[in-house]
Enzyme design. Structure first.
Site, mmCIF file in Angstrom:
data_model
loop_
_atom_site.group_PDB
_atom_site.id
_atom_site.type_symbol
_atom_site.label_atom_id
_atom_site.label_comp_id
_atom_site.label_asym_id
_atom_site.label_seq_id
_atom_site.Cartn_x
_atom_site.Cartn_y
_atom_site.Cartn_z
ATOM 1 C CB VAL A 61 -1.002 0.056 1.179
ATOM 2 C CG1 VAL A 61 -2.123 -0.942 0.988
ATOM 3 C CG2 VAL A 61 -0.300 -0.115 2.521
ATOM 4 C CG ASN A 86 -8.134 -4.828 6.407
ATOM 5 O OD1 ASN A 86 -8.667 -4.846 7.507
ATOM 6 N ND2 ASN A 86 -7.300 -5.790 5.998
ATOM 7 C CE1 TYR A 151 -2.411 -0.550 14.425
ATOM 8 C CE2 TYR A 151 -3.497 0.182 16.434
ATOM 9 C CZ TYR A 151 -3.531 -0.518 15.240
ATOM 10 O OH TYR A 151 -4.680 -1.177 14.870
ATOM 11 C CE LYS A 155 -4.781 1.182 12.432
ATOM 12 N NZ LYS A 155 -5.309 0.699 11.145
HETATM 13 N N1 LIG Z 1 -6.761 -7.128 15.453
HETATM 14 C C1 LIG Z 1 -7.059 -6.080 16.184
HETATM 15 O O1 LIG Z 1 -7.189 -6.172 17.401
HETATM 16 C C2 LIG Z 1 -7.302 -4.726 15.539
HETATM 17 C C3 LIG Z 1 -7.873 -3.720 16.321
HETATM 18 C C4 LIG Z 1 -8.117 -2.479 15.759
HETATM 19 C C5 LIG Z 1 -7.798 -2.246 14.439
HETATM 20 N N2 LIG Z 1 -7.230 -3.251 13.704
HETATM 21 C C6 LIG Z 1 -6.915 -2.945 12.309
HETATM 22 O O2 LIG Z 1 -7.601 -3.854 11.465
HETATM 23 C C7 LIG Z 1 -6.903 -3.971 10.222
HETATM 24 C C8 LIG Z 1 -6.774 -5.449 9.875
HETATM 25 O O3 LIG Z 1 -5.950 -6.095 10.829
HETATM 26 P P1 LIG Z 1 -6.154 -7.623 11.290
HETATM 27 O O4 LIG Z 1 -6.645 -7.593 12.671
HETATM 28 O O5 LIG Z 1 -6.928 -8.357 10.261
HETATM 29 O O6 LIG Z 1 -4.630 -8.119 11.342
HETATM 30 P P2 LIG Z 1 -3.711 -8.833 10.253
HETATM 31 O O7 LIG Z 1 -2.311 -8.607 10.674
HETATM 32 O O8 LIG Z 1 -4.158 -10.250 10.070
HETATM 33 O O9 LIG Z 1 -4.035 -8.047 8.895
HETATM 34 C C9 LIG Z 1 -3.291 -6.966 8.427
HETATM 35 C C10 LIG Z 1 -2.966 -7.222 6.975
HETATM 36 O O10 LIG Z 1 -2.284 -6.081 6.428
HETATM 37 C C11 LIG Z 1 -1.259 -6.579 5.592
HETATM 38 N N3 LIG Z 1 -0.191 -5.605 5.361
HETATM 39 C C12 LIG Z 1 0.798 -5.219 6.199
HETATM 40 N N4 LIG Z 1 1.619 -4.346 5.575
HETATM 41 C C13 LIG Z 1 1.125 -4.176 4.316
HETATM 42 C C14 LIG Z 1 1.529 -3.401 3.198
HETATM 43 N N5 LIG Z 1 2.627 -2.635 3.233
HETATM 44 N N6 LIG Z 1 0.784 -3.454 2.073
HETATM 45 C C15 LIG Z 1 -0.319 -4.251 2.012
HETATM 46 N N7 LIG Z 1 -0.743 -5.018 3.045
HETATM 47 C C16 LIG Z 1 -0.021 -4.973 4.174
HETATM 48 C C17 LIG Z 1 -0.731 -7.814 6.335
HETATM 49 O O11 LIG Z 1 0.048 -8.640 5.492
HETATM 50 C C18 LIG Z 1 -2.042 -8.448 6.799
HETATM 51 O O12 LIG Z 1 -2.568 -9.336 5.852
HETATM 52 C C19 LIG Z 1 -5.578 -3.247 10.426
HETATM 53 O O13 LIG Z 1 -5.645 -1.958 9.831
HETATM 54 C C20 LIG Z 1 -5.479 -3.113 11.926
HETATM 55 O O14 LIG Z 1 -4.664 -2.020 12.321
HETATM 56 C C21 LIG Z 1 -6.974 -4.475 14.220
#
Ligand SMILES: NC(=O)c1ccc[n+]([C@@H]2O[C@H](COP(=O)([O-])OP(=O)(O)OC[C@H]3O[C@@H](n4cnc5c(N)ncnc54)[C@H](O)[C@@H]3O)[C@@H](O)[C@H]2O)c1
Length: 243
Positions: A61, A86, A151, A155
């Protein structure tokens, strides 16, 4: 007709976790999906599982060229009606422990990636007659997050960027909203120890983590016509932890 029949949705970072749950649910509801990620093995396996309605492509991204390729792939599938920003990383460190490289890494992936995505999908969405963008922020974008300054800063940025884009894109027929998950049971939380995660869950009024599928249902609502008058909103999905 299914809610997403004939619609094409691009999901960044969709190879696993919440993005993958959204891809599965969208295809089940009649959408075509373009899944971008840097995890090629997992992304290709997911696209194989979902069949011809899904396409995976390597998309970092932070790369404008990768965004252009992902948008072209979506238009080749029939347009671009929805996009989920995402992709994200979470490497929690206190303010004192965070160096410039770690801060900039979060900024580039979590924030710059979302900026390029919103800017560059808008013309394609316009050509498709309008669309909906969902930016995945966090409860870390709603309040202070000790131990995760880099982080958290990204956000919070997404929350403000969402509102700016919502106002600028409203005349184009493009809605933009942010989603603020609390602790969701995905790979991302392995950045913390099981003890740290248990303490975190102890702070959640509902006393549990959320699931990727629970977040996906909210994201699909915001992508769909069911939320047609909602733009610039910040929606928390967190078992009450941000209250
Ligand atoms: N899991 C939680 O508790 C939580 C809480 C709040 C927000 N989030 C947010 O939700 C979203 C999804 O996270 P998740 O929980 O599914 O975790 P996850 O780590 O499984 O998913 C994140 C995805 O982003 C991809 N990614 C990382 N760097 C990248 C790049 N440079 N280009 C493209 N893709 C890239 C990763 O490979 C992964 O597939 C994220 O933005 C995260 O910050 C997660």
């Amino acid at each position: 007709m299914a809610r997403f029949g004939g619609k094409v949705v691009l999901i960044s970072g969709g190879a696993r976790g919440q993005g993958a749950a959204e891809a599965r649910m969208l295809v089940a509801e009649g959408a075509k999906v373009v899944i971008g990620d840097v995890l090629d093995g997992e992304g290709e396996a997911l696209a194989r599982e979902l069949g011809p309605a899904a396409r995976y492509l390597h998309q970092d991204v932070t790369s404008e060229a990768d965004w252009a390729a992902a948008i072209a792939a979506a238009e080749a599938m029939g347009g671009l009606h929805g996009m989920v920003n995402n992709a994200g990383i979470f490497i929690p460190r206190s303010l004192a422990e965070t160096d410039v490289a770690l801060f900039e890494r979060h900024m580039r992936i979590n924030q710059l990636g979302c900026f390029i995505g919103m800017r560059d999908v808008a013309p394609a969405m316009r050509r498709s007659g309008g669309g909906s963008i969902v930016n995945i922020s966090s409860v870390a974008g709603l309040r202070g997050s000790p131990g995760a300054i880099a982080y958290s800063s990204t956000k919070w940025a997404l929350r403000g960027m969402t509102k700016t884009a919502a106002v600028e894109f409203a005349p184009l027929g493009i809605r933009v909203n942010s989603v603020h998950p609390g602790p969701i049971d995905t790979e991302m939380l392995k950045a913390r120890t099981p003890e740290q995660n248990a303490r975190r869950v102890g702070m959640v009024p509902m006393q549990r983590m959320g699931t990727a599928e629970e977040v996906a249902k909210l994201v699909l609502f915001l992508l769909s016509i069911d939320s047609s008058y909602i733009t610039g909103a910040e929606v928390s999905i967190d078992g009450g932890v941000s209250l």
